[in-house]
Design a protein around this motif. Structure first.
Motif, PDB file in Angstrom:
ATOM      1  N   LEU A 288       8.923  28.411  10.345  1.00 52.01           N
ATOM      2  CA  LEU A 288       8.805  29.023  11.657  1.00 52.01           C
ATOM      3  C   LEU A 288       8.022  28.117  12.597  1.00 52.01           C
ATOM      4  O   LEU A 288       7.385  27.160  12.166  1.00 52.01           O
ATOM      5  N   THR A 289       8.044  28.439  13.873  1.00 51.60           N
ATOM      6  CA  THR A 289       7.423  27.596  14.887  1.00 51.60           C
ATOM      7  C   THR A 289       5.927  27.428  14.652  1.00 51.60           C
ATOM      8  O   THR A 289       5.390  26.329  14.756  1.00 51.60           O
ATOM      9  N   CYS A 290       5.245  28.517  14.353  1.00 47.11           N
ATOM     10  CA  CYS A 290       3.794  28.459  14.172  1.00 47.11           C
ATOM     11  C   CYS A 290       3.442  28.462  12.688  1.00 47.11           C
ATOM     12  O   CYS A 290       3.963  29.281  11.926  1.00 47.11           O
ATOM     13  N   PRO A 291       2.562  27.561  12.258  1.00 55.54           N
ATOM     14  CA  PRO A 291       2.165  27.540  10.846  1.00 55.54           C
ATOM     15  C   PRO A 291       1.557  28.844  10.351  1.00 55.54           C
ATOM     16  O   PRO A 291       1.516  29.084   9.143  1.00 55.54           O
ATOM     17  N   SER A 292       1.092  29.710  11.259  1.00 61.27           N
ATOM     18  CA  SER A 292       0.529  30.989  10.823  1.00 61.27           C
ATOM     19  C   SER A 292       1.591  31.922  10.272  1.00 61.27           C
ATOM     20  O   SER A 292       1.277  32.912   9.620  1.00 61.27           O
ATOM     21  N   ASN A 293       2.868  31.625  10.532  1.00 62.37           N
ATOM     22  CA  ASN A 293       3.943  32.545  10.147  1.00 62.37           C
ATOM     23  C   ASN A 293       4.845  32.008   9.049  1.00 62.37           C
ATOM     24  O   ASN A 293       5.922  32.555   8.815  1.00 62.37           O
ATOM     25  N   LEU A 294       4.448  30.961   8.370  1.00 66.04           N
ATOM     26  CA  LEU A 294       5.300  30.363   7.342  1.00 66.04           C
ATOM     27  C   LEU A 294       5.479  31.292   6.151  1.00 66.04           C
ATOM     28  O   LEU A 294       4.817  32.307   6.024  1.00 66.04           O
TER      29      LEU A 294
END
Length: 768
Positions: A288-294
């Motif tokens: 995903l775009t943000c590493p917080s949502n992988l």
């Protein structure tokens, strides 16, 4: 939106790290100044890592610096980095591994992500509807071969929409539904989506806009929902797709069942119809775009009423131990005002989808149990959760992502959709000049420093403008743009009122004539001119190393000034609030057109100002131009004299240092703004003319007088010259004087009640 804006209660650094931000050692060109930054990137980007990775590019052209843009401008955002494509997670992995490990506590770079979409494994899941108002499970998915939203082209974004719509249009009940384009939806459809709480809007927070996610809005964005309005797909918001299952009440197990079935159908149809697949990686799961949502990318949550518990002193600790996060019901950056919270899982990667939803079920059941006790006045001390959570369970085995890949992570799709921007609703000069043929003729060109047509027109695509006040819509990234893109630039410059030809200059104040203005209506005046140094990119495209070199050249040149111009240079980063608020200082760039152009990147790095001891003369460094020479005071003739002396000496000092200014015989002084070439002079006065400024013909009056109106630093009205190309500095100040004198006559006539029709007609026709 999930770009790291929320934090787990009691876990403000997202990973509990006490490690501070790295500081530049001054030896590596372009290493960002991270002092004062608190995001995760700042604690993981060492100078050595930056030096190792800074020149690398993915197959789509994405760089580490591009991925860092949001974090450089927003020092307190949680993660501090968003990715431009799938390959960037691997190419810049030496930095990303540290970011991921800190954000997803305990998930090591050697770990393998596992998934499990078997909803039957959930225990419980029908939560008390007296407390739980609604339930939702969502995730993001991105399509392999296409850049992510911060970096994708218009053609890629349109292809993504078409791929997803081809799949969604073939869904059967209970997922069959309707797509609503943000570009073309009717007011009635828009209101219904708002009423249903389905509509996502253009991002306005600075982190989202600074990353590039809002570019070209609303092009190729839209919302799909099924007929039952409990299965949604957002297209091209923060990720290519956001897949959501939701319903009223507390039956989150039912919501998860629908979620699993729906996402599997979409993925299956994408593969069957076009050979497309979602981005995934055996280490970090779905990309995903943000590493917080992988990983799973999953956020399972409920809106739950717990007013008593939310006031308990250990509320944040309870959430932390349950691995839950809280936010207000209005979205990521909101807070609760009535004890109703959006409670969801904190983790994304390292646990399966089933495990994460089970954590929410167990945790919310405990929160409700605690709320009921507190309602009765009973203690909850004996049921407070420990570090193992609300209901410790053995780790679910799950299984690794065993999907057979159609393509590898470096594969690049060739977009089928056109990249030509949609400008039919725009009111700017770009829309008047740029045809599809002209776009196609110029789109493949690139300057020696890497500036493209799309770089230069992004600001005009992002900002529609308004009828009667048409902005330019084009910015220059470097000097070469003026020749390479002349087929676009020249007609835009002409439409902006510029008269290209033989550049002329005159700083002879004796030729001004009378500059007397009505002191009851006119206040302080300011005159400035921009200068840009040959060999460096302009502010929309300049990098940190160039900007810092420019700052040194500008500050050194200013330091050589003598006499009444003598003063000192201060970095904006180290400047006191009192100094920043002086009338002669510039403010942080906030104009939407300049923001979209990229002028504010890395603020306040390498920005500052030289001011003389009398605070009536300044040289700004790296505001919009490389330098802007400014004089300010109450007498226009005295200000012009100070300005002329300072500008002449500053130009000479730059040349004495062996540098050249960007200036040509045809266009004069060059800069990023195509409506501020030639002399690049901005002469302005503050005014108190409420009648004129609120008149329904004020735009026509100012246009006829070749003036423009802006809001000043103190919130008052400021009138300035409009045209800078084709006449001298003296002529432009004289234009301001005669125009403002005429405005004073109109203001007095309107205030007296006698009427000012003749004066207004003269102004509109330009016959003053």
């Amino acid at each position: 939106m999930g770009c790291g804006g929320s934090t787990a209660a009691g876990d403000p650094k997202s990973g509990g790290s006490s490690k501070g931000a790295y500081k530049s050692d001054g030896k590596i060109d372009g290493y960002p100044n991270l002092e004062g930054h608190t995001h995760i990137l700042s604690r993981n980007l060492t100078p050595a890592l930056y030096n190792k990775l800074k020149d690398l590019k993915t197959n789509s052209g994405c760089t580490l610096d591009y991925c860092m843009r949001g974090g450089m401008n927003n020092p307190n955002f949680s993660v501090g980095v968003t990715m431009g494509d799938e390959e960037s997670y691997t190419l810049f992995g030496d930095v990303l591994f540290g970011v991921i490990e800190e954000r997803h506590v305990g998930f090591k770079r050697t770990d393998i992500h596992k998934r499990d979409l078997d909803f039957s494994k959930l225990e419980g899941g029908d939560l008390d509807p007296n407390y739980v108002l609604s339930s939702r499970v969502r995730t993001g998915r991105n399509i392999r071969g296409y850049s992510l939203p911060p970096f994708c082209t218009r053609g890629e974004r349109r292809d993504v929409k078409n791929i997803l719509l081809d799949a969604l249009s073939n869904l059967e009940a209970p997922f069959k539904g309707t797509f609503y384009s943000l570009e073309t939806m009717t007011p009635e459809d828009q209101q219904q989506l708002i009423d249903d709480h389905f509509l996502f809007e253009k991002p306005t927070d600075t982190f989202m806009t600074d990353t590039g996610m809002a570019r070209d809005w609303p092009d190729a964005r839209g919302i799909y929902h099924n007929d039952d309005k409990n299965f949604l797909v957002w297209i091209n918001e923060e990720d290519h797709s956001r897949i959501i299952s939701m319903q009223k009440g507390g039956n989150i197990k039912q919501v998860f069942e629908r979620f699993c079935a729906g996402i599997n159908q979409v993925e299956k149809l994408m593969a069957e119809q076009g050979g497309n697949e979602f981005m995934f990686n055996e280490h970090i799961g779905y990309v995903l775009t943000c590493p917080s949502n992988l990983g799973t990318g999953l956020r399972g949550g409920v809106h739950v009423k717990i007013p008593k518990l939310s006031e308990h002193p250990k509320f944040d600790e309870i959430l932390k131990n349950c691995r839950l996060q809280k936010r207000g019901t209005g979205g990521e950056t909101t807070t609760s005002t009535d004890g109703t919270f959006d409670i969801s899982n904190w983790d994304r990667v390292g646990k399966t989808e089933v495990e994460l939803v089970q954590l929410v079920i167990d945790g919310v059941e405990l929160l409700i149990k605690m709320e009921k006790r507190l309602e009765k006045g009973e203690s909850i001390d004996d049921i407070l959760p420990g570090p193992d959570g609300a209901c410790p369970r053995p780790k679910a085995p799950g299984k690794a992502l065993d999907i057979k890949a159609i393509h590898d992570y470096k594969w690049r799709a060739t977009p089928k959709a056109s990249n030509f921007p949609k400008l039919h609703k725009h009111h700017n000069l770009l829309a008047k000049v740029l045809t599809e043929k002209l776009y196609n003729d110029l789109k493949g060109k690139e300057t020696k420093s890497g500036v493209t047509l799309d770089d230069c027109i992004q600001t005009g695509v992002d900002n529609l403008g308004e009828a009667g006040a048409e902005p330019v819509g084009v910015s220059a990234g470097d000097e070469e743009c003026f020749s390479m893109l002349s087929a676009l630039f020249d007609p835009v410059i002409a439409a902006a009122g510029g008269k290209a030809g033989s550049h002329v200059s005159s700083l002879d104040g004796s030729k001004l004539g009378s500059t007397d203005l009505d002191k009851d209506l006119v206040g302080d005046c300011q005159i400035s001119a921009g200068r840009n140094i040959r060999g460096f990119r302009l502010s929309p495209s300049i990098d940190r190393a160039e900007r810092r070199n420019v700052e040194k050249i500008v500050s050194d040149a200013a330091a050589s000034l003598d006499g009444s111009l003598k003063g000192k240079y201060q970095s904006l980063k180290n400047m006191s609030d009192a100094d920043k608020n002086r009338p002669i200082m510039f403010q942080k760039v906030s104009c939407p057109h300049l923001l979209s152009a990229g002028v504010r990147r890395d603020w306040p790095d390498a920005r500052g100002a030289f001011t003389n001891d009398g605070s009536d003369f300044a040289v700004w460094a790296n505001e919009v131009d490389h330098a802007r020479v400014v004089a300010r005071g109450q007498s226009l003739s005295a200000v012009f004299a100070k300005f002329s002396e300072g500008l002449t000496k500053f130009d000479a000092a730059v040349k004495k240092a062996g540098k050249e200014l960007m200036c040509t015989d045809r266009l004069g002084n060059l800069g990023p703004r195509l409506d501020c070439l030639g002399t690049s002079l901005q002469a302005s006065v503050s005014v108190k003319m409420p009648k004129v400024c609120s008149h329904d013909k004020v735009k026509e009056i100012l246009a006829g007088l070749q003036l423009r109106k802006e809001v000043g630093k103190d919130g008052g009205e400021v009138i300035s010259n409009k045209c800078t190309l084709g006449s001298t500095e003296v002529d432009q100040v004289k234009c301001l004087v005669s125009g403002v004198q005429h405005l004073c006559k109109i203001e007095k006539a309107l205030a007296s009640g006698k009427g000012a029709d003749d004066l207004i007609s003269q102004a509109v026709s330009g016959k003053v």
